[in-house]
Design a protein around this motif. Structure first.
Motif, mmCIF file in Angstrom:
data_model
loop_
_atom_site.group_PDB
_atom_site.id
_atom_site.type_symbol
_atom_site.label_atom_id
_atom_site.label_comp_id
_atom_site.label_asym_id
_atom_site.label_seq_id
_atom_site.Cartn_x
_atom_site.Cartn_y
_atom_site.Cartn_z
ATOM 1 N N SER A 169 -6.702 -14.100 0.350
ATOM 2 C CA SER A 169 -7.832 -13.310 0.850
ATOM 3 C C SER A 169 -7.409 -12.355 1.952
ATOM 4 N N GLU A 170 -6.590 -12.838 2.864
ATOM 5 C CA GLU A 170 -6.146 -11.998 3.977
ATOM 6 C C GLU A 170 -5.280 -10.839 3.487
ATOM 7 N N LEU A 171 -4.410 -11.117 2.548
ATOM 8 C CA LEU A 171 -3.545 -10.075 2.012
ATOM 9 C C LEU A 171 -4.361 -9.013 1.271
ATOM 10 N N TYR A 172 -5.348 -9.447 0.481
ATOM 11 C CA TYR A 172 -6.220 -8.491 -0.211
ATOM 12 C C TYR A 172 -7.010 -7.654 0.793
ATOM 13 N N GLU A 173 -7.633 -8.301 1.762
ATOM 14 C CA GLU A 173 -8.442 -7.572 2.749
ATOM 15 C C GLU A 173 -7.600 -6.574 3.545
ATOM 16 N N ALA A 174 -6.382 -6.951 3.875
ATOM 17 C CA ALA A 174 -5.497 -6.035 4.607
ATOM 18 C C ALA A 174 -5.138 -4.827 3.746
ATOM 19 N N THR A 175 -4.874 -5.046 2.458
ATOM 20 C CA THR A 175 -4.564 -3.940 1.550
ATOM 21 C C THR A 175 -5.778 -3.038 1.377
ATOM 22 N N LYS A 176 -6.940 -3.636 1.195
ATOM 23 C CA LYS A 176 -8.188 -2.877 1.023
ATOM 24 C C LYS A 176 -8.486 -2.057 2.286
ATOM 25 N N GLU A 177 -8.236 -2.634 3.446
ATOM 26 C CA GLU A 177 -8.471 -1.920 4.710
ATOM 27 C C GLU A 177 -7.546 -0.712 4.845
ATOM 28 N N LEU A 178 -6.309 -0.859 4.449
ATOM 29 C CA LEU A 178 -5.383 0.278 4.491
ATOM 30 C C LEU A 178 -5.853 1.395 3.558
ATOM 31 N N ALA A 179 -6.382 1.021 2.408
ATOM 32 C CA ALA A 179 -6.927 2.013 1.479
ATOM 33 C C ALA A 179 -8.139 2.713 2.111
ATOM 34 N N ARG A 180 -9.006 1.946 2.776
ATOM 35 C CA ARG A 180 -10.175 2.524 3.468
ATOM 36 C C ARG A 180 -9.729 3.495 4.551
ATOM 37 N N GLN A 181 -8.763 3.092 5.337
ATOM 38 C CA GLN A 181 -8.276 3.949 6.421
ATOM 39 C C GLN A 181 -7.688 5.248 5.892
ATOM 40 N N SER A 182 -7.164 5.221 4.695
ATOM 41 C CA SER A 182 -6.587 6.414 4.072
ATOM 42 C C SER A 182 -7.634 7.236 3.330
ATOM 43 N N GLY A 183 -8.874 6.772 3.356
ATOM 44 C CA GLY A 183 -9.934 7.465 2.637
ATOM 45 C C GLY A 183 -9.837 7.292 1.135
ATOM 46 N N GLU A 184 -9.186 6.212 0.679
ATOM 47 C CA GLU A 184 -8.973 5.989 -0.752
ATOM 48 C C GLU A 184 -9.364 4.571 -1.158
ATOM 49 N N SER A 185 -10.488 4.104 -0.649
ATOM 50 C CA SER A 185 -10.886 2.719 -0.920
ATOM 51 C C SER A 185 -11.118 2.449 -2.401
ATOM 52 N N GLU A 186 -11.464 3.485 -3.166
ATOM 53 C CA GLU A 186 -11.692 3.287 -4.602
ATOM 54 C C GLU A 186 -10.395 2.988 -5.356
ATOM 55 N N ARG A 187 -9.285 3.208 -4.721
ATOM 56 C CA ARG A 187 -7.991 3.002 -5.372
ATOM 57 C C ARG A 187 -7.610 1.530 -5.491
ATOM 58 N N ILE A 188 -8.229 0.686 -4.683
ATOM 59 C CA ILE A 188 -7.940 -0.748 -4.681
ATOM 60 C C ILE A 188 -9.210 -1.522 -5.004
ATOM 61 N N GLN A 189 -9.154 -2.307 -6.069
ATOM 62 C CA GLN A 189 -10.244 -3.207 -6.431
ATOM 63 C C GLN A 189 -9.711 -4.629 -6.313
ATOM 64 N N GLY A 190 -10.610 -5.580 -6.180
ATOM 65 C CA GLY A 190 -10.172 -6.962 -6.054
ATOM 66 C C GLY A 190 -10.953 -7.906 -6.930
ATOM 67 N N TRP A 242 0.838 -1.203 0.000
ATOM 68 C CA TRP A 242 0.000 0.000 0.000
ATOM 69 C C TRP A 242 0.875 1.257 0.000
ATOM 70 N N HIS A 243 1.905 1.297 0.799
ATOM 71 C CA HIS A 243 2.790 2.464 0.825
ATOM 72 C C HIS A 243 3.556 2.630 -0.491
ATOM 73 N N TRP A 244 3.851 1.536 -1.162
ATOM 74 C CA TRP A 244 4.479 1.603 -2.473
ATOM 75 C C TRP A 244 3.523 2.273 -3.462
ATOM 76 N N ILE A 245 2.250 1.884 -3.426
ATOM 77 C CA ILE A 245 1.225 2.484 -4.288
ATOM 78 C C ILE A 245 1.134 3.984 -4.033
ATOM 79 N N LEU A 246 1.156 4.366 -2.768
ATOM 80 C CA LEU A 246 1.091 5.793 -2.423
ATOM 81 C C LEU A 246 2.345 6.531 -2.887
ATOM 82 N N GLU A 247 3.489 5.971 -2.596
ATOM 83 C CA GLU A 247 4.759 6.623 -2.924
ATOM 84 C C GLU A 247 4.916 6.875 -4.421
#
Length: 157
Positions: free
Chosen positions: A57-78, A35-40
């Protein structure tokens, strides 16, 4: 117990596994790094292709959650790819590839094991999804000797 390769986050629960130690960080650490790589690098959107096992599944959900916490959930699709260890269903995997193509992002995160990826990469190639217009970032479990030989010239994981 000490594990050289177990990354499942539930193993970090010291109440359940008080004597468990690992030499690798949990999957949540890997998700954070990705997620930080995507941001950087200002990746506008990314699509995760993940297997339906605990790891993917766990890795995707963790990445999606980080995007949600950053207010950018639309940036990650699965897009889930059923874990097919016994028999790989090409038509099912092709449908996943086509769905990923329709999502529209050309930056793809692959959260799969090598055994699945070796069978999925040729399908991505057949669908015209490997080449200079596409970028792939694979999780550590996808990297193995011989995997890069499956990629067309100029394509890297």
């Amino acid at each position: 117990q000490i594990s050289p390769s177990a990354t499942a986050s539930p193993l970090s629960n010291k109440e359940t596994f008080p004597y468990f130690l690992r030499t690798l960080p949990a999957d949540t650490g890997q998700a954070s790094a990705l997620w930080h790589w995507i941001l950087e690098f200002q990746v506008p959107s990314a699509t995760c292709v993940y297997t339906t096992d605990t790891y993917g599944s766990e890795l995707y959900e963790a990445t999606k959650e980080l995007a949600r916490q950053s207010g950018e959930s639309e940036r990650i699709q699965g897009q889930a790819l059923r874990q097919m260890q016994q028999s790989f269903v090409v038509d099912e995997a092709r449908l996943v590839a086509r769905t990923v193509k329709q999502i529209g992002s050309r930056f793809i995160l692959l959260y799969t094991f090598t055994s699945t990826l070796k069978k999925f990469l040729p399908i991505l190639d057949e669908e015209g999804m490997l080449g200079p217009d596409w970028q792939y970032f694979a999780s550590d479990s996808s990297v193995s000797i011989g995997l890069l030989e499956l990629l067309p010239a100029g394509c890297f994981l």
